[in-house]
Design an enzyme around this catalytic site. Structure first.
Site, mmCIF file in Angstrom:
data_model
loop_
_atom_site.group_PDB
_atom_site.id
_atom_site.type_symbol
_atom_site.label_atom_id
_atom_site.label_comp_id
_atom_site.label_asym_id
_atom_site.label_seq_id
_atom_site.Cartn_x
_atom_site.Cartn_y
_atom_site.Cartn_z
ATOM 1 N N ARG A 46 9.623 67.855 -62.402
ATOM 2 C CA ARG A 46 9.684 67.549 -63.773
ATOM 3 C C ARG A 46 10.217 68.770 -64.623
ATOM 4 O O ARG A 46 11.200 68.945 -65.505
ATOM 5 C CB ARG A 46 8.837 66.707 -64.532
ATOM 6 C CG ARG A 46 9.028 66.566 -66.082
ATOM 7 C CD ARG A 46 8.184 65.323 -66.764
ATOM 8 N NE ARG A 46 6.971 65.168 -66.432
ATOM 9 C CZ ARG A 46 5.944 65.858 -66.771
ATOM 10 N NH1 ARG A 46 6.157 67.099 -67.473
ATOM 11 N NH2 ARG A 46 4.524 65.519 -66.243
ATOM 12 N N TYR A 98 31.134 57.099 -78.165
ATOM 13 C CA TYR A 98 30.751 56.193 -77.116
ATOM 14 C C TYR A 98 29.592 55.007 -77.551
ATOM 15 O O TYR A 98 28.735 55.737 -78.480
ATOM 16 C CB TYR A 98 30.235 56.857 -76.068
ATOM 17 C CG TYR A 98 29.397 56.016 -74.898
ATOM 18 C CD1 TYR A 98 30.144 54.969 -74.180
ATOM 19 C CD2 TYR A 98 28.121 56.300 -74.513
ATOM 20 C CE1 TYR A 98 29.419 54.167 -73.519
ATOM 21 C CE2 TYR A 98 27.748 55.357 -73.658
ATOM 22 C CZ TYR A 98 28.188 54.266 -73.268
ATOM 23 O OH TYR A 98 27.201 53.592 -72.499
ATOM 24 N N ASP A 170 30.803 66.368 -77.299
ATOM 25 C CA ASP A 170 30.772 65.548 -75.987
ATOM 26 C C ASP A 170 32.100 65.674 -75.531
ATOM 27 O O ASP A 170 33.053 65.195 -75.823
ATOM 28 C CB ASP A 170 30.328 64.052 -76.266
ATOM 29 C CG ASP A 170 30.524 63.342 -75.280
ATOM 30 O OD1 ASP A 170 30.941 63.597 -74.226
ATOM 31 O OD2 ASP A 170 29.508 62.015 -75.464
ATOM 32 N N LYS A 195 30.601 60.733 -64.950
ATOM 33 C CA LYS A 195 32.030 60.499 -64.833
ATOM 34 C C LYS A 195 32.737 61.642 -63.916
ATOM 35 O O LYS A 195 32.393 61.554 -62.970
ATOM 36 C CB LYS A 195 32.464 60.673 -66.432
ATOM 37 C CG LYS A 195 31.540 59.693 -67.507
ATOM 38 C CD LYS A 195 31.515 58.210 -67.251
ATOM 39 C CE LYS A 195 30.544 57.635 -68.120
ATOM 40 N NZ LYS A 195 30.175 56.232 -67.728
HETATM 41 C C1 LIG Z 1 31.897 60.017 -73.971
HETATM 42 C C2 LIG Z 1 30.542 59.571 -73.397
HETATM 43 N N1 LIG Z 1 29.416 60.119 -73.759
HETATM 44 C C3 LIG Z 1 28.321 59.521 -73.134
HETATM 45 C C4 LIG Z 1 28.106 58.506 -72.355
HETATM 46 C C5 LIG Z 1 26.857 58.146 -71.636
HETATM 47 O O1 LIG Z 1 26.681 58.538 -70.327
HETATM 48 P P1 LIG Z 1 25.707 57.848 -69.429
HETATM 49 O O2 LIG Z 1 26.558 56.504 -69.116
HETATM 50 O O3 LIG Z 1 25.830 58.923 -68.196
HETATM 51 O O4 LIG Z 1 24.233 57.894 -69.834
HETATM 52 C C6 LIG Z 1 29.380 57.954 -71.863
HETATM 53 C C7 LIG Z 1 29.234 56.887 -71.012
HETATM 54 O O5 LIG Z 1 30.192 56.136 -70.832
HETATM 55 C C8 LIG Z 1 30.565 58.188 -72.354
HETATM 56 O O6 LIG Z 1 31.626 57.749 -72.180
#
Ligand SMILES: Cc1ncc(COP(=O)(O)O)c(C=O)c1O
Length: 381
Positions: A46, A98, A170, A195
């Site tokens: 961890r 998101y 992000d 992704k």
């Molecule tokens: C732009 C963006 N940020 C964060 C996330 C969250 O990521 P996760 O699905 O790996 O938790 C996503 C998920 O689709 C995303 O598209």
């Protein structure tokens, strides 16, 4: 090392004990101490793990930043980052983040006293106007999910810093292949490694990157204290995915550009949003700050709105109707009922996230096959 070489080689190796060209997977919860008070660099997974550490170093090298901290998902990376703040702190955020991120902010973190203001960060003036004395961070996504809004990273970063705030980005949609927010002053770069970075629809993961040692220490403390860490095996899969990031992104972008042009010329399409199209309202900003293309995400609306969109999504055969994005397979999504279903209708309306919006994550198949699939699906509506 140049970027492409970093992608392939930054994971390090060969393994000094065996010569294995692939980094070993240290699938171990704990590490035996040689004697009381001494360890060989690791004690409990961890807190840290050799496979995870290698991924964090590889990712930091690719992003051009000093420190990386890996998490079990993109969401847990955002959640762990937000826990550096305290009750009463205020965050200015892009409005089109998101759906899972706005759900975390609005339904969970507000319970702990954090305050959020959402602005269209494509207009830097809106960011500046939203900053208050208790604002601690400006948080943006660029391009955004799903409307592909583009923010001028340097301009907004300068505004954040002038107000004494942290600036976080992000960068999941852009990836370091196209954009390195750290070069424009971002203090924190976040990715959903689910992704493009892992790229093969194999894992769920997240990453926080920074040049700031103090922040990095806080992110590591959060790994250890809250424990939202990825398994060594998932770290290994992300490391292997990263080795082809440069090749995949080049193809994602090339295919997406062709498909965006096809959609823009299509009589049954009302509107196409892709940062690479001259018609994108912030195309010039995207062109100036993104390198080597505009990534693989397109959103569009059909003539006939939701009914036509639903028919199209039910008729595709090669394109997979699926929630995720950024993998080798082309995926088609209906944000209003899938990824952003929990964003309240009035908020979706205010953001321009219409019920007829279709999101396409263009894969790395032969573009002719993707176009042929869209053609046959369009023929039926
Ligand atoms: C732009 C963006 N940020 C964060 C996330 C969250 O990521 P996760 O699905 O790996 O938790 C996503 C998920 O689709 C995303 O598209």
């Amino acid at each position: 090392m140049k970027f492409d070489t970093k992608c392939v080689r930054a994971a390090g190796g060969p393994d000094p004990t065996t010569g294995s060209i692939i980094a070993p997977i240290y699938q171990s919860a704990t590490f035996v101490l040689p004697e009381v008070g001494k360890n060989l660099g690791f004690d409990y997974t961890r807190s840290s793990n050799p496979t995870r550490q290698r991924l964090e170093e590889q990712m930091a090298a690719i992003e051009g930043l000093k420190y990386g901290s890996a998490y079990a998902s993109g969401m847990s990376a955002v959640d762990s980052m937000m826990k550096i703040f305290e009750a009463g702190d205020h965050i200015v955020s892009s409005d089109d983040v998101y759906g899972g991120v706005s759900r975390l902010f609005n339904t969970i973190l507000t319970k702990f006293g954090l305050e959020f203001t959402y602005v269209n960060s494509s207009n830097p003036g809106e960011v500046e106007a939203a900053i208050r004395p208790n604002t601690k961070m400006v948080w943006i996504e660029t391009p955004t999910n799903p409307l592909l809004k583009v923010t001028d990273v340097k301009a907004v970063g300068d505004i954040a810093h002038a107000a004494g705030c942290l600036f976080g980005v992000d960068s999941t949609f852009a990836t370091p292949y196209h954009l390195k927010p750290g070069e424009y002053g971002a203090d924190i770069v976040m990715h959903s490694t689910t992704k493009y970075l892992s790229g093969h629809n194999l894992i769920i993961g997240g990453m926080l990157l920074t040049d700031n040692e103090e922040l990095s220490e806080k992110f590591k403390y959060m790994q250890k204290s809250a424990g939202a860490v990825p398994s060594p095996f998932d770290c290994f899969l992300i490391m292997e995915g990263l080795k082809t990031l440069h090749l995949r992104m080049a193809r994602h972008s090339e295919n997406a550009m062709k498909i965006a042009e096809y959609l823009e010329a299509h009589a049954k399409v009302e509107k196409v949003t892709y940062p690479g199209l001259a018609s994108h309202p912030r195309h010039e900003v995207a062109k100036a700050q993104m390198k080597g293309g505009y990534s693989g995400m397109i959103s569009f609306e059909l003539v006939g709105g939701i009914a036509a969109g639903t028919k199209l999504m039910n008729s595709v055969e090669l394109c997979a109707l699926a929630e995720s994005l950024g993998a080798v397979e082309t995926m088609i999504t209906h944000p209003a009922t899938m990824t952003h279903a929990e964003v309240p209708q009035d908020e979706r309306d205010a953001r321009g996230l219409t019920d007829g919006l279709v999101r396409l994550s263009v894969g790395i198949e032969d573009v002719e096959d993707i176009l042929a699939d869209l053609d046959q699906a369009f023929a039926g509506i």
